[in-house]
Write a protein that holds these residues in place. Structure first.
Motif, mmCIF file in Angstrom:
data_model
loop_
_atom_site.group_PDB
_atom_site.id
_atom_site.type_symbol
_atom_site.label_atom_id
_atom_site.label_comp_id
_atom_site.label_asym_id
_atom_site.label_seq_id
_atom_site.Cartn_x
_atom_site.Cartn_y
_atom_site.Cartn_z
ATOM 1 N N ILE A 7 29.717 -6.791 98.001
ATOM 2 C CA ILE A 7 30.663 -6.751 99.124
ATOM 3 C C ILE A 7 29.940 -6.227 100.347
ATOM 4 O O ILE A 7 29.553 -5.061 100.414
ATOM 5 C CB ILE A 7 31.878 -5.875 98.791
ATOM 6 C CG1 ILE A 7 32.595 -6.430 97.552
ATOM 7 C CG2 ILE A 7 32.834 -5.808 99.978
ATOM 8 C CD1 ILE A 7 33.744 -5.569 97.071
ATOM 9 N N VAL A 82 38.099 -8.065 101.906
ATOM 10 C CA VAL A 82 38.449 -7.341 100.685
ATOM 11 C C VAL A 82 39.428 -6.237 101.082
ATOM 12 O O VAL A 82 39.067 -5.297 101.780
ATOM 13 C CB VAL A 82 37.208 -6.740 100.003
ATOM 14 C CG1 VAL A 82 37.611 -6.000 98.731
ATOM 15 C CG2 VAL A 82 36.193 -7.834 99.679
ATOM 16 N N ILE A 85 40.559 -2.857 95.861
ATOM 17 C CA ILE A 85 39.641 -2.959 94.729
ATOM 18 C C ILE A 85 40.217 -2.167 93.564
ATOM 19 O O ILE A 85 40.761 -1.074 93.757
ATOM 20 C CB ILE A 85 38.228 -2.467 95.118
ATOM 21 C CG1 ILE A 85 37.208 -2.853 94.047
ATOM 22 C CG2 ILE A 85 38.201 -0.984 95.401
ATOM 23 C CD1 ILE A 85 35.774 -2.748 94.528
ATOM 24 N N THR A 91 36.238 -4.392 86.968
ATOM 25 C CA THR A 91 36.271 -4.224 88.414
ATOM 26 C C THR A 91 36.735 -5.517 89.065
ATOM 27 O O THR A 91 36.126 -6.564 88.875
ATOM 28 C CB THR A 91 34.885 -3.826 88.953
ATOM 29 O OG1 THR A 91 34.429 -2.652 88.270
ATOM 30 C CG2 THR A 91 34.956 -3.545 90.439
ATOM 31 N N ALA A 93 38.173 -7.287 92.765
ATOM 32 C CA ALA A 93 38.378 -7.214 94.205
ATOM 33 C C ALA A 93 39.466 -8.201 94.598
ATOM 34 O O ALA A 93 39.457 -9.353 94.165
ATOM 35 C CB ALA A 93 37.083 -7.543 94.938
ATOM 36 N N LEU A 281 36.815 1.256 100.585
ATOM 37 C CA LEU A 281 36.650 0.630 99.262
ATOM 38 C C LEU A 281 36.081 1.599 98.223
ATOM 39 O O LEU A 281 36.576 1.634 97.091
ATOM 40 C CB LEU A 281 35.782 -0.623 99.376
ATOM 41 C CG LEU A 281 36.423 -1.791 100.131
ATOM 42 C CD1 LEU A 281 35.433 -2.952 100.254
ATOM 43 C CD2 LEU A 281 37.696 -2.265 99.433
#
Length: 466
Positions: A7, A82, A85, A91, A93, A281
Motif C-alpha cells: 500500500i 484504502v 484495513i 489481512t 484491505a 492504516l
C-alpha cells in the motif's frame, strides 16, 4: 505462491513491490494517486511530458528502473483509496478504485498473506498569524504543483520552516519560474552543529547526500537565493491574500526575539516544519506505535501485527534512501525471502536511521514557537478555531482527552480530519490519553468516503486475493 499487498507507491512501496516480486511472490501494488512515484517522484502526466524530466528529480533513473520492474511483474492499481484495513482471520484491505471523491467507484476487498504499509507522510506546518490567507502553502503542496504541473504558486515567494526539505522546495520553485526571496530555517547554527557534527564517520555511508547538498548550494548561489538560519515567518499579511511576510530572528527555543522583525513583500509563503507520518492504516491494523509517534518495527520491518510490515516515513523521517532500503527489506521478508540476503541492506538501514536521528536533533521543533501565536491566530483552518478560544475552552472545562477537546472546540473536526492541525492541537492543549494510538491519527475510516459507497458494501463482491 505467497501473496503480498503493498500500500503506497512512493520510493518505499516501489522498492517493496520490486523486492517481493524478485523473491517470487504474487504482488499487488496500490496507490491513491494516478501514477507511480509518490510525493518524491511526482512528475508530469504522460499527456504533457517533459523533455528533460531527469533535471526535476534526484534519482530519476532509479525511479525509471523500479517502475519498469514493477510494471512487468506486479499488478498495479492506481486511484485506489484504502479506507480500512482488517487483520482478523488474515489481512484484508478495503479499497475504492476510481477518481477521488467520485461517485460509483469500484469497491474491492483484497486479502493477502502479507501486507507492506508504505503510505508516507505529509507536511507539518506550525500555525502563525495569517497562515490561513490565500497564498500560504505547505512546502510540499508548493513543490507538488511545481514538479507535477509546472505551476508556480507565486512570483515572489518566501520559503520558511525547518529541515533539509526546504532546499529542494526552493529549487523546484525557481525551476517553475518563481523568484525565491529567501529560505528561512528556524534552527540556529549551534543546534545544527549538535545534530550533524558528532561522530562524522557515521555519515560515510550516506556521503552522496553531501553531493546533493552541494548541488542545492550551487543552485542557491547561482540564483542568488538568501539562506538564513534562526529565522521564521511569524506573520503573513494581506487584504484577501498574502501581500507580505513578517520574518523574525529566533532564540534557541524558537521564540521570536523582540525588535528583529522585518517585512518582506511577497505574494506566496511556503512553509514546512518537518513531516507527520500517515498512521491511519497502521493504527487501524493494530500496529504498535512508539512514544515518538512512529510505527515500531524489527530488523525485518515487521510490525507488532503478524503478516504486517512497514517501511518509509511511517517508521521514521529519514529521506528517500531510508525509504528505499526499508522497502527492499520489507518486501523481501514479506515474500518469505532469505534473511541472509539482506546483510548489506541492514547495514545501510542503520546508516539511514542515524541520518533520521540527526535531522530531528538539528531541525526538530522547539517549544518556543507558541510565543508567536496571538489569541486570534487560527489553529484549525477547516473549522476556523482561533488559538484563544481553543486554549480557554480546554482550560475552562479541564479537559485532557483529545476527543473531548475536539468535540467542545471543533478543532480537528473539519474536512482534513486533523491532518493539518491535529498535532498542534495536542501540543497547545496538552490533550493526550497517554496511548500513542489514541491520538489525532486514529480514524475509524482512514480516508473520507461517500455514504453511498458504504451503503453499497452489502452488494459488493465478498473479496479476492491480492
Amino acid at each position: 505462491m505467497t501473496r503480498v499487498l503493498v500500500i503506497g507507491a512512493g520510493p518505499a512501496g516501489l522498492a517493496a513491490a520490486a523486492a517481493a516480486a524478485d523473491a517470487g511472490a504474487r504482488v499487488t501494488l496500490l496507490d491513491s494517486g494516478d501514477g507511480l512515484g509518490g510525493q518524491y517522484w511526482r512528475h508530469l502526466p504522460p499527456q504533457r511530458p517533459s523533455r528533460r524530466e531527469a533535471r526535476l528529480h534526484h534519482g530519476w533513473k532509479h525511479f525509471q528502473h523500479l517502475q519498469a520492474r514493477v510494471r512487468d511483474r506486479v499488478e498495479v492499481i492506481t486511484e485506489a483509496q484504502v479506507w480500512a484495513i482488517e487483520t482478523a482471520g488474515g489481512t484484508t484491505a478495503r479499497v475504492l478504485i476510481g477518481p477521488s471523491d467520485a461517485a460509483g467507484r469500484e469497491s474491492r476487498r483484497l486479502t493477502a498473506d502479507a501486507v507492506v504499509l508504505a503510505p508516507g507522510a505529509h507536511d507539518r506546518t506550525l500555525p502563525f498569524p495569517g497562515w490561513h490567507l490565500p497564498g500560504v502553502y505547505s512546502a510540499g503542496a508548493a513543490q507538488a504543483l511545481a514538479k507535477g504541473e509546472r505551476i508556480r504558486v507565486g512570483r515572489k515567494v518566501v520559503v520558511a520552516g525547518a529541515g533539509p526539505f526546504l532546499l529542494p522546495v526552493a529549487q523546484s520553485l525557481t525551476g517553475a519560474g518563481a523568484t525565491v526571496l529567501g529560505v528561512y530555517e528556524a534552527a540556529r547554527l549551534p543546534a545544527i552543529a549538535r545534530g550533524w557534527l558528532p561522530r562524522p564517520q557515521r555519515l560515510l555511508r550516506t556521503a552522496h547526500k553531501g553531493r546533493e547538498l552541494a548541488g542545492y548550494a550551487f543552485h542557491h548561489l547561482s540564483r542568488r537565493v538568501p539562506y538564513r538560519l534562526g529565522r521564521a515567518v511569524v506573520e503573513a499579511r494581506g487584504d484577501g491574500r498574502v501581500e507580505e511576510a513578517v520574518i523574525a530572528r529566533l532564540d534557541a527555543d524558537w521564540a521570536p526575539i523582540p525588535g528583529t522583525e522585518r517585512t518582506v513583500a511577497a505574494d506566496a509563503v511556503c512553509v514546512s516544519h518537518g513531516f507527520t507520518p500517515r498512521l491511519e492504516l497502521p493504527i487501524a491494523a493494530g500496529c504498535a506505535i512508539g512514544p515518538d509517534r512512529f510505527v515500531q518495527v524489527d530488523a525485518d520491518q515487521r510490525t507488532s501485527v503478524p503478516g504486517v510490515y512497514a517501511a518509509g516515513e511511517i517508521t521514521g523521517i529519514g529521506g528517500v534512501d531510508a525509504a528505499l532500503v526499508e522497502g527492499r527489506i520489507a518486501g523481501h521478508r514479506a515474500a518469505g525471502g532469505d534473511p541472509a540476503a539482506l546483510a548489506g541492506d541492514r547495514r545501510l538501514r542503520r546508516a539511514t536511521t542515524d541520518l533520521a536521528r540527526r535531522i530531528e536533533a538539528a531541525h526538530g521543533i522547539r517549544p518556543g514557537w507558541t510565543s508567536w501565536l496571538r489569541d486570534d491566530t487560527v489553529v484549525c483552518r477547516c473549522e476556523e478555531v482561533p488559538y484563544g478560544r481553543l486554549r480557554d475552552t480546554a482550560a475552562a472545562t479541564g479537559q485532557s482527552a483529545l476527543r473531548s477537546v475536539k468535540l467542545t472546540t471543533r478543532a480537528g473536526l473539519g474536512i482534513c480530519q486533523a491532518r493539518m492541525c491535529g498535532r498542534t492541537v495536542e501540543e497547545l492543549t496538552g490533550a493526550s490519553t497517554g496511548d500513542p494510538c489514541d491520538t489525532s491519527d486514529r480514524r475509524p475510516l482512514a480516508a473520507p468516503i461517500r455514504l453511498g459507497d458504504l451503503a453499497e458494501l452489502a452488494t459488493a463482491p465478498n473479496g479476492d486475493s491480492a
